[in-house]
Design an enzyme around this catalytic site. Structure first.
Site, PDB file in Angstrom:
ATOM      1  N   GLY A  46       0.828  -1.194   0.000  1.00  0.00           N
ATOM      2  CA  GLY A  46       0.000   0.000   0.000  1.00  0.00           C
ATOM      3  C   GLY A  46       0.863   1.246   0.000  1.00  0.00           C
ATOM      4  O   GLY A  46       1.991   1.229   0.505  1.00  0.00           O
ATOM      5  N   GLN A  51       3.277   9.895   0.724  1.00  0.00           N
ATOM      6  CA  GLN A  51       4.547   9.184   0.915  1.00  0.00           C
ATOM      7  C   GLN A  51       5.552   9.469  -0.200  1.00  0.00           C
ATOM      8  O   GLN A  51       6.739   9.213  -0.045  1.00  0.00           O
ATOM      9  CB  GLN A  51       4.313   7.675   1.067  1.00  0.00           C
ATOM     10  N   CYS A  94       5.861  -0.012   7.628  1.00  0.00           N
ATOM     11  CA  CYS A  94       5.497   1.096   6.755  1.00  0.00           C
ATOM     12  C   CYS A  94       6.707   1.465   5.907  1.00  0.00           C
ATOM     13  O   CYS A  94       7.829   1.529   6.418  1.00  0.00           O
ATOM     14  CB  CYS A  94       5.073   2.291   7.610  1.00  0.00           C
ATOM     15  N   LEU A  95       6.464   1.722   4.618  1.00  0.00           N
ATOM     16  CA  LEU A  95       7.572   2.090   3.731  1.00  0.00           C
ATOM     17  C   LEU A  95       8.225   3.398   4.181  1.00  0.00           C
ATOM     18  O   LEU A  95       9.385   3.651   3.870  1.00  0.00           O
ATOM     19  CB  LEU A  95       7.074   2.223   2.291  1.00  0.00           C
ATOM     20  N   HIS A 136      -4.581   1.812   7.696  1.00  0.00           N
ATOM     21  CA  HIS A 136      -3.198   2.290   7.807  1.00  0.00           C
ATOM     22  C   HIS A 136      -2.952   3.390   6.770  1.00  0.00           C
ATOM     23  O   HIS A 136      -2.401   4.447   7.080  1.00  0.00           O
ATOM     24  CB  HIS A 136      -2.235   1.106   7.599  1.00  0.00           C
ATOM     25  N   GLU A 137      -3.391   3.113   5.531  1.00  0.00           N
ATOM     26  CA  GLU A 137      -3.163   4.096   4.457  1.00  0.00           C
ATOM     27  C   GLU A 137      -3.964   5.374   4.685  1.00  0.00           C
ATOM     28  O   GLU A 137      -3.481   6.477   4.421  1.00  0.00           O
ATOM     29  CB  GLU A 137      -3.527   3.498   3.097  1.00  0.00           C
ATOM     30  N   HIS A 140      -2.321   7.849   6.813  1.00  0.00           N
ATOM     31  CA  HIS A 140      -1.324   8.688   6.123  1.00  0.00           C
ATOM     32  C   HIS A 140      -1.958   9.985   5.618  1.00  0.00           C
ATOM     33  O   HIS A 140      -1.315  11.032   5.605  1.00  0.00           O
ATOM     34  CB  HIS A 140      -0.718   7.941   4.931  1.00  0.00           C
TER      35      HIS A 140
HETATM   36 ZN    ZN Z   1       2.543   3.387   5.762  1.00  0.00          ZN
END
Ligand code: ZN
Length: 172
Positions: A46, A51, A94-95, A136-137, A140
């Site tokens: 995701g 991001q 998380c990235l 989660h997304e 963000h």
């Molecule tokens: Zn994330």
């Protein structure tokens, strides 16, 4: 399609609240294509536009985790209509928070209203990994990272504990 640089904590942009998309056009579709490419390259399941530094309420996801059978999903201006009271735990990563994992509890089901890749209004009933990933997304989009749910102490304890955990790890 272009692979973009993924911002990492503590980049202040990650804390910015993203703004709604007014029109789903070529520019937005190109952004979603780039986001998907960036997410697959990372690899992750995701990615929110912020991001890669774009403060728009756009998310891409693919929880299939299958190289040969890609199932990309696009969410524009997502809104959670319903959340289940029952909770589910996943070990999240998380990235934008590299190499950090923690067990996070979230509602195990939710209903999301959004616009798809073509700007059409859709509703999705999500559960399990899909429900966790979308929540989660969506965090963000509000400038929230999963580590915000942890106290400093709890964070270090959980990370230590999870190093032996058998829970499946997801990176979203
Ligand atoms: Zn994330």
């Amino acid at each position: 399609m272009t692979v973009k640089k993924i911002l990492t904590e503590p980049d202040p942009l990650l804390r910015q609240v993203s703004t709604p998309v007014e029109n789903v056009g070529e520019e937005e579709r190109k952004l979603m294509d780039d986001m998907l490419e960036t997410m697959y390259a990372a690899p992750g399941i995701g990615l929110a536009a912020i991001q890669i530094g774009i403060p728009k309420r756009i998310i891409v996801m693919d929880i299939s985790r299958d190289e040969n059978k890609k199932e990309p999903m696009y969410f524009i201006n997502p809104i959670i209509k319903n959340k289940n009271l029952e909770k589910n735990k996943y070990e999240e990563g998380c990235l934008s928070v590299p190499n950090q994992f923690a067990e996070i509890e979230r509602p195990n089901r939710c209903e999301v209203e959004y616009l798809d890749y073509d700007g059409k209004k859709k509703t999705l009933k999500a559960d399990g990994l899909l429900a966790t990933c979308i929540q989660h997304e969506m965090d963000h989009l509000e400038g929230i990272l999963f580590i915000d749910y942890l106290s400093k102490l709890k964070k270090s304890m959980i990370i230590k504990k999870l190093s032996k955990s058998k829970l499946s790890r997801i990176v979203v």
